[in-house]
Design a protein around this motif. Sequence first.
Motif, PDB file in Angstrom:
ATOM      1  N   TYR A 264      48.241 -74.458  31.865  1.00 53.88           N
ATOM      2  CA  TYR A 264      47.592 -74.794  33.131  1.00 53.88           C
ATOM      3  C   TYR A 264      47.770 -76.288  33.428  1.00 53.88           C
ATOM      4  O   TYR A 264      48.141 -76.671  34.542  1.00 53.88           O
ATOM      5  N   ALA A 265      47.505 -77.123  32.417  1.00 53.80           N
ATOM      6  CA  ALA A 265      47.629 -78.573  32.606  1.00 53.80           C
ATOM      7  C   ALA A 265      49.060 -78.975  32.931  1.00 53.80           C
ATOM      8  O   ALA A 265      49.285 -79.925  33.687  1.00 53.80           O
ATOM      9  N   THR A 266      50.026 -78.258  32.367  1.00 47.87           N
ATOM     10  CA  THR A 266      51.439 -78.533  32.658  1.00 47.87           C
ATOM     11  C   THR A 266      51.806 -78.055  34.058  1.00 47.87           C
ATOM     12  O   THR A 266      52.523 -78.737  34.794  1.00 47.87           O
ATOM     13  N   THR A 267      51.297 -76.879  34.439  1.00 45.24           N
ATOM     14  CA  THR A 267      51.611 -76.301  35.749  1.00 45.24           C
ATOM     15  C   THR A 267      50.917 -77.049  36.883  1.00 45.24           C
ATOM     16  O   THR A 267      51.489 -77.219  37.961  1.00 45.24           O
ATOM     17  N   TYR A 268      49.682 -77.495  36.641  1.00 49.89           N
ATOM     18  CA  TYR A 268      48.886 -78.186  37.660  1.00 49.89           C
ATOM     19  C   TYR A 268      48.445 -79.553  37.129  1.00 49.89           C
ATOM     20  O   TYR A 268      47.255 -79.798  36.896  1.00 49.89           O
ATOM     21  N   PRO A 269      49.390 -80.482  36.942  1.00 42.81           N
ATOM     22  CA  PRO A 269      49.070 -81.765  36.305  1.00 42.81           C
ATOM     23  C   PRO A 269      48.033 -82.587  37.067  1.00 42.81           C
ATOM     24  O   PRO A 269      47.267 -83.329  36.447  1.00 42.81           O
ATOM     25  N   SER A 270      47.948 -82.447  38.359  1.00 44.26           N
ATOM     26  CA  SER A 270      46.956 -83.224  39.107  1.00 44.26           C
ATOM     27  C   SER A 270      45.532 -82.715  38.852  1.00 44.26           C
ATOM     28  O   SER A 270      44.566 -83.444  39.067  1.00 44.26           O
ATOM     29  N   HIS A 271      45.400 -81.488  38.361  1.00 50.01           N
ATOM     30  CA  HIS A 271      44.084 -80.910  38.034  1.00 50.01           C
ATOM     31  C   HIS A 271      43.731 -81.102  36.558  1.00 50.01           C
ATOM     32  O   HIS A 271      42.567 -81.002  36.191  1.00 50.01           O
ATOM     33  N   GLY A 272      44.750 -81.304  35.714  1.00 48.02           N
ATOM     34  CA  GLY A 272      44.507 -81.387  34.274  1.00 48.02           C
ATOM     35  C   GLY A 272      44.198 -80.007  33.731  1.00 48.02           C
ATOM     36  O   GLY A 272      44.816 -79.020  34.125  1.00 48.02           O
ATOM     37  N   PHE A 273      43.226 -79.927  32.833  1.00 49.44           N
ATOM     38  CA  PHE A 273      42.829 -78.645  32.262  1.00 49.44           C
ATOM     39  C   PHE A 273      41.919 -77.903  33.233  1.00 49.44           C
ATOM     40  O   PHE A 273      41.321 -78.500  34.123  1.00 49.44           O
ATOM     41  N   SER A 274      41.792 -76.613  33.010  1.00 51.40           N
ATOM     42  CA  SER A 274      40.842 -75.820  33.773  1.00 51.40           C
ATOM     43  C   SER A 274      39.466 -75.962  33.136  1.00 51.40           C
ATOM     44  O   SER A 274      39.344 -76.086  31.921  1.00 51.40           O
TER      45      SER A 274
ATOM     46  N   GLN B 188      41.269 -87.233  43.436  1.00 52.91           N
ATOM     47  CA  GLN B 188      41.431 -85.898  42.841  1.00 52.91           C
ATOM     48  C   GLN B 188      40.780 -85.880  41.458  1.00 52.91           C
ATOM     49  O   GLN B 188      41.101 -86.707  40.609  1.00 52.91           O
ATOM     50  N   ASP B 189      39.858 -84.937  41.234  1.00 56.73           N
ATOM     51  CA  ASP B 189      39.265 -84.769  39.906  1.00 56.73           C
ATOM     52  C   ASP B 189      40.304 -84.165  38.968  1.00 56.73           C
ATOM     53  O   ASP B 189      40.979 -83.190  39.307  1.00 56.73           O
ATOM     54  N   ARG B 190      40.416 -84.770  37.780  1.00 59.19           N
ATOM     55  CA  ARG B 190      41.358 -84.286  36.765  1.00 59.19           C
ATOM     56  C   ARG B 190      40.576 -84.091  35.463  1.00 59.19           C
ATOM     57  O   ARG B 190      39.947 -85.029  34.971  1.00 59.19           O
ATOM     58  N   VAL B 191      40.601 -82.866  34.927  1.00 55.51           N
ATOM     59  CA  VAL B 191      39.892 -82.574  33.680  1.00 55.51           C
ATOM     60  C   VAL B 191      40.759 -83.029  32.516  1.00 55.51           C
ATOM     61  O   VAL B 191      41.914 -82.608  32.384  1.00 55.51           O
TER      62      VAL B 191
END
Length: 177
Positions: A62-72, A122-125
């Motif tokens: 997930y973190a690789t696919t959506y780097p601007s979000h970080g982890f879910s 943008q919040d990033r986990v």
Amino acid sequence: MTKQNKVILIVAIVAGGGVALVTLLLILATLAIPATQAVIRHGNETSAVNSIKLLVTEENNYATTYPSHGFSCSLSELGGHPGAEPPTPESAQMIGDDLASGHKAGYTYAIDKCVKVTIKGQDRVTSYELTAVPNAVGHTGNRGFCSDENGQVRFDPKGGTDCTGIVEDLSVTGKTN
């Protein structure tokens, strides 16, 4: 011995044997049921460890696919129905419905303790903790399991989320390092 007495004797022997048979079956059931429950608990614990490892892998994906979000920080974000629509950060379609719902094989799963940073609005986990606890300690499982972005699976021998023991490989024997 009369014919009537022979019949009474045969009925008494069969009835007595029937009672003995029922008693024997009850004794065997008394021994077998706890053993069967132990096998089920062990299977549920093995499933929980494997599910935690899968969730760590999918968090990294997930973190690789959506780097601007970080982890879910949500199991439902990792879930979703493949083929219904393209994957999104809110429905990444990386795990099955059972894990996405937070319930699988006698355990309840959660993602907690998420740490977020805000980058350009943008919040990033950046970190999280995964937990899996038995639905009924002693019945569906004995131990709780935890992991985080580092991927090491730990356990709580009391079935909670105070995970201090380390699960070695795929073993769920209760040994610690």
